[in-house]
Design a protein around this motif. Structure first.
Motif, PDB file in Angstrom:
ATOM      1  N   PRO A 299      40.383  57.842  34.899  1.00 23.49           N
ATOM      2  CA  PRO A 299      41.048  57.860  34.088  1.00 23.49           C
ATOM      3  C   PRO A 299      41.092  57.709  32.624  1.00 23.49           C
ATOM      4  O   PRO A 299      42.122  58.529  31.890  1.00 23.49           O
ATOM      5  CB  PRO A 299      41.829  56.415  34.583  1.00 23.49           C
ATOM      6  CG  PRO A 299      40.291  55.679  33.940  1.00 23.49           C
ATOM      7  CD  PRO A 299      39.916  56.120  34.968  1.00 23.49           C
TER       8      PRO A 299
ATOM      9  N   HIS B  78      46.473  49.617  39.393  1.00 23.63           N
ATOM     10  CA  HIS B  78      47.515  50.747  38.227  1.00 23.63           C
ATOM     11  C   HIS B  78      48.449  51.485  40.395  1.00 23.63           C
ATOM     12  O   HIS B  78      49.392  51.970  40.618  1.00 23.63           O
ATOM     13  CB  HIS B  78      47.270  51.685  38.128  1.00 23.63           C
ATOM     14  CG  HIS B  78      45.956  52.346  38.362  1.00 23.63           C
ATOM     15  ND1 HIS B  78      44.718  51.525  38.697  1.00 23.63           N
ATOM     16  CD2 HIS B  78      45.699  53.972  39.128  1.00 23.63           C
ATOM     17  CE1 HIS B  78      44.114  53.001  38.962  1.00 23.63           C
ATOM     18  NE2 HIS B  78      44.701  54.060  39.810  1.00 23.63           N
TER      19      HIS B  78
ATOM     20  N   GLY C  71      38.336  51.745  31.432  1.00 25.85           N
ATOM     21  CA  GLY C  71      38.424  53.261  32.508  1.00 25.85           C
ATOM     22  C   GLY C  71      39.282  53.697  31.805  1.00 25.85           C
ATOM     23  O   GLY C  71      39.485  54.882  30.853  1.00 25.85           O
TER      24      GLY C  71
ATOM     25  N   SER D  95      38.023  52.645  37.981  1.00 22.46           N
ATOM     26  CA  SER D  95      39.295  52.653  36.894  1.00 22.46           C
ATOM     27  C   SER D  95      37.807  52.451  35.745  1.00 22.46           C
ATOM     28  O   SER D  95      38.657  52.252  34.567  1.00 22.46           O
ATOM     29  CB  SER D  95      39.520  51.803  37.286  1.00 22.46           C
ATOM     30  OG  SER D  95      41.278  52.651  38.203  1.00 22.46           O
ATOM     31  N   SER D  96      36.573  51.801  36.049  1.00 20.75           N
ATOM     32  CA  SER D  96      36.346  51.824  34.035  1.00 20.75           C
ATOM     33  C   SER D  96      34.932  53.093  34.552  1.00 20.75           C
ATOM     34  O   SER D  96      34.716  53.606  35.163  1.00 20.75           O
ATOM     35  CB  SER D  96      35.787  50.005  34.800  1.00 20.75           C
ATOM     36  OG  SER D  96      36.594  49.640  34.455  1.00 20.75           O
TER      37      SER D  96
ATOM     38  N   ASN E 152      42.874  49.107  47.546  1.00 23.67           N
ATOM     39  CA  ASN E 152      42.812  48.500  46.171  1.00 23.67           C
ATOM     40  C   ASN E 152      42.598  47.388  47.040  1.00 23.67           C
ATOM     41  O   ASN E 152      43.525  46.540  47.735  1.00 23.67           O
ATOM     42  CB  ASN E 152      43.595  48.773  45.153  1.00 23.67           C
ATOM     43  CG  ASN E 152      44.066  48.714  43.986  1.00 23.67           C
ATOM     44  OD1 ASN E 152      43.330  47.103  43.823  1.00 23.67           O
ATOM     45  ND2 ASN E 152      44.192  49.603  43.773  1.00 23.67           N
TER      46      ASN E 152
ATOM     47  N   PHE F  58      46.784  57.836  33.615  1.00 29.08           N
ATOM     48  CA  PHE F  58      46.884  57.018  34.016  1.00 29.08           C
ATOM     49  C   PHE F  58      49.200  57.777  33.049  1.00 29.08           C
ATOM     50  O   PHE F  58      48.740  58.373  32.154  1.00 29.08           O
ATOM     51  CB  PHE F  58      47.356  55.872  33.669  1.00 29.08           C
ATOM     52  CG  PHE F  58      45.883  55.206  34.740  1.00 29.08           C
ATOM     53  CD1 PHE F  58      45.169  55.892  35.154  1.00 29.08           C
ATOM     54  CD2 PHE F  58      45.159  53.659  34.142  1.00 29.08           C
ATOM     55  CE1 PHE F  58      44.166  55.064  36.289  1.00 29.08           C
ATOM     56  CE2 PHE F  58      44.253  52.876  34.720  1.00 29.08           C
ATOM     57  CZ  PHE F  58      43.952  54.423  36.442  1.00 29.08           C
TER      58      PHE F  58
ATOM     59  N   LEU G 148      40.312  53.419  45.708  1.00 24.96           N
ATOM     60  CA  LEU G 148      39.427  51.802  44.355  1.00 24.96           C
ATOM     61  C   LEU G 148      37.931  51.589  44.627  1.00 24.96           C
ATOM     62  O   LEU G 148      37.384  51.396  45.613  1.00 24.96           O
ATOM     63  CB  LEU G 148      39.927  51.351  44.225  1.00 24.96           C
ATOM     64  CG  LEU G 148      40.155  50.454  42.694  1.00 24.96           C
ATOM     65  CD1 LEU G 148      40.817  51.851  41.634  1.00 24.96           C
ATOM     66  CD2 LEU G 148      40.400  49.565  42.239  1.00 24.96           C
TER      67      LEU G 148
ATOM     68  N   THR H 102      45.822  49.604  31.168  1.00 27.75           N
ATOM     69  CA  THR H 102      46.896  49.788  31.309  1.00 27.75           C
ATOM     70  C   THR H 102      47.865  48.898  29.724  1.00 27.75           C
ATOM     71  O   THR H 102      48.536  49.131  29.904  1.00 27.75           O
ATOM     72  CB  THR H 102      47.130  48.859  32.769  1.00 27.75           C
ATOM     73  OG1 THR H 102      45.739  49.493  33.378  1.00 27.75           O
ATOM     74  CG2 THR H 102      48.424  49.402  32.413  1.00 27.75           C
TER      75      THR H 102
ATOM     76  N   GLU I 262      38.425  56.553  43.195  1.00 24.56           N
ATOM     77  CA  GLU I 262      38.589  56.020  42.305  1.00 24.56           C
ATOM     78  C   GLU I 262      37.951  55.237  41.597  1.00 24.56           C
ATOM     79  O   GLU I 262      37.573  54.069  41.697  1.00 24.56           O
ATOM     80  CB  GLU I 262      40.458  55.891  42.178  1.00 24.56           C
ATOM     81  CG  GLU I 262      40.270  55.684  40.762  1.00 24.56           C
ATOM     82  CD  GLU I 262      42.317  55.851  40.873  1.00 24.56           C
ATOM     83  OE1 GLU I 262      42.696  55.815  40.259  1.00 24.56           O
ATOM     84  OE2 GLU I 262      43.333  55.510  41.987  1.00 24.56           O
TER      85      GLU I 262
END
Length: 389
Positions: A171, A15, A297, A125-126, A10, A192, A102, A300, A123
């Motif tokens: 996610p 996360h 994504g 996330s967006s 990452n 998540f 990521l 958080t 991965e």
């Protein structure tokens, strides 16, 4: 079910720290390679020998002013950071079964993992990076702002990662749909987990019941749709309304400074970035968190707010839309719709019963879906994928 050993990479921490904590507790963590300094990680309960902190470039980036004139320099440092993370992750692949990288931090390590007949999970996330680029171009054009496109290196890097990975972990269904739109059909969705260990209702917290406190947490940016919130809040008719803006400025800081100055009738408050303990107080003080992002994504901050029992108003493109609708802990609105924000704020401003209902539902959801659930689903998806090979 087999206990897979995971290697994580990452560019910062995001996360992955929550993921790594559960993997460590279950004896499944090979290593977390990240761009966050150790002093920000040492209280997370993960031994130092299981974290490879490569933070120099991120620390350097922290001290560079957010400016369009410096975007090229910022991009160069970010590229070096991603390459550095990827390079160091490759050193530990021999000890892992699964590499979870990521996006932009795992291409070379992922290729190496596949050569060794191991699983490479990219991965993201967006939303799909091409979708992200397009929607931002459209918005900047509408606002009459100069748009600095995503650096070509990041786009090419991510597209190659999507192609080379065994599957793309996303996610939310929203993100999955953006991948399908761009003919990528190997995404897997895992939402998540919640953040009840850090965000929670504060016992005997005193809230001014006469005020109507609206909260925004995130970068003060076009991507987050903050301009729609400011407009929607301006049109809200309430004698004691207050809008609290928490987060760092963006490259569009002068656009937002002027917009806020134009609309500020002493009811908009700007705080800048805030650390987690104090942020929990903001969630407890707020009547509602509003996040009208053009694309996310799974934001958080929506999970953090829910863990504290804060109701939500989110756009359909935040990723949070699914759990907000399914668990009835707020409202989901279209993107680019300030009137919808005004209408939903109006419906909540004097309805304490509905606010309490949303708050209780948010707490119930947060207690029922944790990062332990996330790892359970990740193991199951991976095991099913291997069975089909």
């Amino acid at each position: 079910m087999k206990k897979f050993k995971y290697l994580l990479s990452n560019s910062r921490k995001f996360h992955h720290v929550e993921v790594a904590k559960i993997l460590y507790q279950r004896g499944q963590l090979t290593k977390l390679i990240c761009g966050s300094p150790w002093f920000k990680l040492k209280g997370e309960g993960i031994p130092k020998n299981l974290i490879d902190s490569r933070s120099f470039l991120n620390i350097l980036l922290y001290f560079i002013p957010k400016s369009e004139k410096l975007k090229f320099l910022i991009d160069c440092l970010k590229i070096l950071n991603h390459k550095n993370i990827d390079k160091h992750a490759s050193k530990f692949i021999n000890d892992a079964d699964i590499f979870l990288g990521l996006s932009c931090t795992g291409l070379e390590t992922g290729k190496l993992a596949k050569k060794q007949n191991k699983i490479y999970i990219c991965e993201r996330s967006s939303s799909h990076i091409v979708f992200q680029q397009k929607i931002m171009e459209e918005e900047y054009k509408t606002l009459g702002l100069s748009y600095k496109p995503i650096n070509k290196w990041f786009i090419e890097r991510e597209l190659e990662e999507y192609e080379n990975s065994d599957f793309v972990l996303v996610p939310s269904k929203f993100v999955e749909n953006t991948f399908i739109k761009h003919k990528v059909y190997k995404s897997k969705v895992i939402n998540f987990g919640s953040y009840q260990n850090k965000f929670f209702p504060i016992k005997n917290f005193k809230k001014n019941i006469e005020d109507f406190n609206v909260l925004f947490v995130g970068q003060l940016s076009v991507r987050k749709g903050l301009h729609y919130l400011i407009d929607g809040f301006k049109k809200l008719n309430h004698p004691k309304k207050k809008l609290h803006l928490v987060g760092p400025e963006s490259l569009n800081k002068f656009f937002f400074r002027n917009l806020i100055k134009k609309n500020n009738n002493n009811d908009i408050f700007i705080y800048g970035p805030i650390r987690q303990p104090k942020l929990n107080q903001f969630f407890n003080k707020a009547d509602v968190l509003v996040l009208p992002s053009l694309e996310e994504g799974m934001a958080t901050v929506t999970l953090q707010a829910s863990s504290a029992g804060c109701p939500l108003i989110v756009s359909e493109n935040t990723g949070a839309a699914e759990f907000v609708n399914n668990n009835k802990c707020g409202y989901v609105i279209p993107i680019r719709d300030s009137q919808a924000i005004t209408d939903k704020l109006s419906s909540l401003a004097d309805n304490k019963n509905l606010l309490n209902e949303f708050s209780n539902n948010a707490l119930k959801f947060s207690s029922n879906y944790t990062w332990e659930n996330y790892i359970d689903e990740l193991d199951l998806i991976t095991e099913n994928f291997i069975k089909k090979l």
